[in-house]
Write a protein that holds these residues in place. Structure first.
Motif, PDB file in Angstrom:
ATOM      1  N   ASP A 120       0.845  -1.197   0.000  1.00  0.00           N
ATOM      2  CA  ASP A 120       0.000   0.000   0.000  1.00  0.00           C
ATOM      3  C   ASP A 120       0.878   1.244   0.000  1.00  0.00           C
ATOM      4  OD1 ASP A 120      -1.812   2.049   0.381  1.00  0.00           O
ATOM      5  OD2 ASP A 120      -2.884   1.064   2.009  1.00  0.00           O
ATOM      6  N   THR A 121       1.027   1.845  -1.161  1.00  0.00           N
ATOM      7  CA  THR A 121       1.866   3.040  -1.293  1.00  0.00           C
ATOM      8  C   THR A 121       1.268   4.229  -0.540  1.00  0.00           C
ATOM      9  OG1 THR A 121       0.773   3.699  -3.353  1.00  0.00           O
ATOM     10  CG2 THR A 121       2.752   2.321  -3.552  1.00  0.00           C
ATOM     11  N   GLY A 122      -0.009   4.168  -0.225  1.00  0.00           N
ATOM     12  CA  GLY A 122      -0.665   5.265   0.494  1.00  0.00           C
ATOM     13  C   GLY A 122      -0.629   5.123   2.002  1.00  0.00           C
ATOM     14  N   ALA A 123      -0.173   3.997   2.494  1.00  0.00           N
ATOM     15  CA  ALA A 123      -0.068   3.787   3.946  1.00  0.00           C
ATOM     16  C   ALA A 123       1.269   4.348   4.410  1.00  0.00           C
ATOM     17  CB  ALA A 123      -0.174   2.306   4.274  1.00  0.00           C
ATOM     18  N   SER A 124       1.239   5.277   5.345  1.00  0.00           N
ATOM     19  CA  SER A 124       2.492   5.889   5.788  1.00  0.00           C
ATOM     20  C   SER A 124       3.379   4.907   6.535  1.00  0.00           C
ATOM     21  CB  SER A 124       2.210   7.117   6.659  1.00  0.00           C
ATOM     22  OG  SER A 124       1.352   6.775   7.732  1.00  0.00           O
ATOM     23  N   ASN A 125       2.764   3.977   7.260  1.00  0.00           N
ATOM     24  CA  ASN A 125       3.521   2.989   8.035  1.00  0.00           C
ATOM     25  C   ASN A 125       3.058   1.576   7.711  1.00  0.00           C
ATOM     26  OD1 ASN A 125       5.070   4.703  10.006  1.00  0.00           O
ATOM     27  ND2 ASN A 125       2.989   5.414  10.404  1.00  0.00           N
ATOM     28  N   ILE A 160     -12.519 -10.318   1.845  1.00  0.00           N
ATOM     29  CA  ILE A 160     -13.351 -11.532   1.769  1.00  0.00           C
ATOM     30  C   ILE A 160     -14.588 -11.286   0.903  1.00  0.00           C
ATOM     31  CG2 ILE A 160     -14.820 -13.080   3.131  1.00  0.00           C
ATOM     32  CD1 ILE A 160     -12.670 -12.744   5.388  1.00  0.00           C
ATOM     33  N   GLN A 161     -15.197 -10.104   1.047  1.00  0.00           N
ATOM     34  CA  GLN A 161     -16.377  -9.779   0.242  1.00  0.00           C
ATOM     35  C   GLN A 161     -16.071  -9.749  -1.249  1.00  0.00           C
ATOM     36  OE1 GLN A 161     -17.753  -6.106   1.987  1.00  0.00           O
ATOM     37  NE2 GLN A 161     -18.938  -7.156   3.561  1.00  0.00           N
ATOM     38  N   HIS A 162     -14.795  -9.578  -1.594  1.00  0.00           N
ATOM     39  CA  HIS A 162     -14.384  -9.561  -3.004  1.00  0.00           C
ATOM     40  C   HIS A 162     -13.648 -10.842  -3.395  1.00  0.00           C
ATOM     41  CE1 HIS A 162     -15.187  -5.251  -2.417  1.00  0.00           C
ATOM     42  NE2 HIS A 162     -15.480  -5.281  -3.704  1.00  0.00           N
ATOM     43  N   ASN A 163     -13.897 -11.906  -2.634  1.00  0.00           N
ATOM     44  CA  ASN A 163     -13.314 -13.225  -2.910  1.00  0.00           C
ATOM     45  C   ASN A 163     -11.785 -13.245  -2.876  1.00  0.00           C
ATOM     46  OD1 ASN A 163     -15.878 -14.435  -3.277  1.00  0.00           O
ATOM     47  ND2 ASN A 163     -15.965 -13.512  -5.313  1.00  0.00           N
ATOM     48  N   ALA A 164     -11.216 -12.444  -2.001  1.00  0.00           N
ATOM     49  CA  ALA A 164      -9.769 -12.462  -1.792  1.00  0.00           C
ATOM     50  C   ALA A 164      -9.493 -13.020  -0.397  1.00  0.00           C
ATOM     51  CB  ALA A 164      -9.194 -11.053  -1.922  1.00  0.00           C
ATOM     52  N   LYS A 165      -8.278 -13.473  -0.184  1.00  0.00           N
ATOM     53  CA  LYS A 165      -7.902 -14.022   1.116  1.00  0.00           C
ATOM     54  C   LYS A 165      -7.554 -12.903   2.094  1.00  0.00           C
ATOM     55  CE  LYS A 165      -5.990 -18.314  -0.709  1.00  0.00           C
ATOM     56  NZ  LYS A 165      -4.765 -19.095  -0.911  1.00  0.00           N
ATOM     57  N   GLU A 166      -7.717 -13.202   3.387  1.00  0.00           N
ATOM     58  CA  GLU A 166      -7.333 -12.253   4.429  1.00  0.00           C
ATOM     59  C   GLU A 166      -5.827 -12.015   4.395  1.00  0.00           C
ATOM     60  OE1 GLU A 166      -8.603 -13.201   8.382  1.00  0.00           O
ATOM     61  OE2 GLU A 166     -10.674 -13.542   7.772  1.00  0.00           O
ATOM     62  N   VAL A 167      -5.407 -10.854   4.895  1.00  0.00           N
ATOM     63  CA  VAL A 167      -3.991 -10.539   5.024  1.00  0.00           C
ATOM     64  C   VAL A 167      -3.646 -10.361   6.499  1.00  0.00           C
ATOM     65  CG1 VAL A 167      -3.761  -9.493   2.735  1.00  0.00           C
ATOM     66  CG2 VAL A 167      -4.384  -8.057   4.689  1.00  0.00           C
ATOM     67  N   THR A 168      -2.375 -10.541   6.806  1.00  0.00           N
ATOM     68  CA  THR A 168      -1.928 -10.322   8.182  1.00  0.00           C
ATOM     69  C   THR A 168      -1.436  -8.894   8.368  1.00  0.00           C
ATOM     70  OG1 THR A 168       0.174 -11.327   7.542  1.00  0.00           O
ATOM     71  CG2 THR A 168      -1.343 -12.695   8.795  1.00  0.00           C
ATOM     72  N   GLY A 169      -1.213  -8.189   7.259  1.00  0.00           N
ATOM     73  CA  GLY A 169      -0.735  -6.824   7.405  1.00  0.00           C
ATOM     74  C   GLY A 169      -0.598  -6.082   6.101  1.00  0.00           C
ATOM     75  N   ILE A 170       0.003  -4.902   6.229  1.00  0.00           N
ATOM     76  CA  ILE A 170       0.176  -3.992   5.106  1.00  0.00           C
ATOM     77  C   ILE A 170       1.631  -3.520   5.098  1.00  0.00           C
ATOM     78  CG2 ILE A 170      -0.462  -1.708   4.204  1.00  0.00           C
ATOM     79  CD1 ILE A 170      -3.238  -2.210   5.645  1.00  0.00           C
ATOM     80  N   ILE A 171       2.254  -3.579   3.948  1.00  0.00           N
ATOM     81  CA  ILE A 171       3.589  -3.007   3.776  1.00  0.00           C
ATOM     82  C   ILE A 171       3.384  -1.605   3.212  1.00  0.00           C
ATOM     83  CG2 ILE A 171       5.800  -3.166   2.562  1.00  0.00           C
ATOM     84  CD1 ILE A 171       5.412  -5.371   4.688  1.00  0.00           C
ATOM     85  N   GLY A 172       3.855  -0.604   3.956  1.00  0.00           N
ATOM     86  CA  GLY A 172       3.591   0.785   3.596  1.00  0.00           C
ATOM     87  C   GLY A 172       4.804   1.554   3.119  1.00  0.00           C
ATOM     88  N   ALA A 173       4.623   2.869   3.050  1.00  0.00           N
ATOM     89  CA  ALA A 173       5.640   3.771   2.507  1.00  0.00           C
ATOM     90  C   ALA A 173       6.936   3.760   3.313  1.00  0.00           C
ATOM     91  CB  ALA A 173       5.081   5.189   2.428  1.00  0.00           C
ATOM     92  N   ASP A 174       6.870   3.440   4.594  1.00  0.00           N
ATOM     93  CA  ASP A 174       8.103   3.401   5.391  1.00  0.00           C
ATOM     94  C   ASP A 174       9.106   2.411   4.798  1.00  0.00           C
ATOM     95  OD1 ASP A 174       6.372   1.293   6.128  1.00  0.00           O
ATOM     96  OD2 ASP A 174       7.024   1.294   8.213  1.00  0.00           O
ATOM     97  N   ILE A 175       8.635   1.231   4.444  1.00  0.00           N
ATOM     98  CA  ILE A 175       9.507   0.210   3.857  1.00  0.00           C
ATOM     99  C   ILE A 175       9.840   0.555   2.409  1.00  0.00           C
ATOM    100  CG2 ILE A 175       9.611  -2.221   3.120  1.00  0.00           C
ATOM    101  CD1 ILE A 175      10.127  -1.641   6.156  1.00  0.00           C
TER     102      ILE A 175
END
Length: 151
Positions: free
Chosen positions: A42-47, A112-127
């Motif tokens: 997620d390029t829009g997530a700051s962290n 899930i509502q869009h038939n995708a699997k759950e995620v454990t997190g988000i990789i953001g702009a910090d990384i």
């Protein structure tokens, strides 16, 4: 584009394959403290962040935070922070990885509502900034520059 790969490889970038999921997000696999997880890029997530349910899963030490999180469809969410973690994405690695933790249930419900699997997190702009990221959307590839061992 083969030329781009060649140039980036010479400049010590690591090629990381991304998977386009049903929601059009790009997904990648990574390890936090040696434990595997599934993440959205997620390029829009700051962290970068993980869900509160993942504290034990990733062996995280947390502390309270005054920061409130906001994301698609949710605002003013309570957060915790976890510092000095190890993050490994393919062959790219950092040992000074800080995380924000909050309730990711709204994100996973939408996936899930869009038939995708759950995620454990988000990789953001910090990384993405730390790795001097280059994203090839045409090939679904992320390039991250190798981090110096001293950093």
């Amino acid at each position: 584009m083969k030329r781009l790969k060649k140039i980036l490889t010479k400049k010590k970038y690591i090629k990381i394959k991304l998977k386009k999921i049903a929601t059009n997000h790009l997904e990648l696999k990574a390890k936090i403290n040696g434990v595997k997880g599934r993440f959205i890029l997620d390029t829009g997530a700051s962290n970068s962040c993980v869900g509160l349910k993942s504290i034990e899963h990733f062996n995280l030490e947390t502390e309270e935070s005054d920061t409130k999180a906001a994301g698609a469809g949710a605002t003013d969410m309570e957060t915790l922070i976890s510092t000095k973690n190890q993050l490994k994405i393919d062959k790219w690695q950092t040992n000074t990885f800080n995380l924000v933790l909050f309730d990711l249930s709204h994100v996973n419900t939408a996936l899930i509502q869009h038939n995708a699997k759950e995620v454990t997190g988000i990789i953001g702009a910090d990384i993405l900034q730390k790795g001097k990221a280059i994203i090839d959307y045409n090939k679904n590839v992320l390039y991250l520059k190798k981090v110096n061992k001293n950093k």
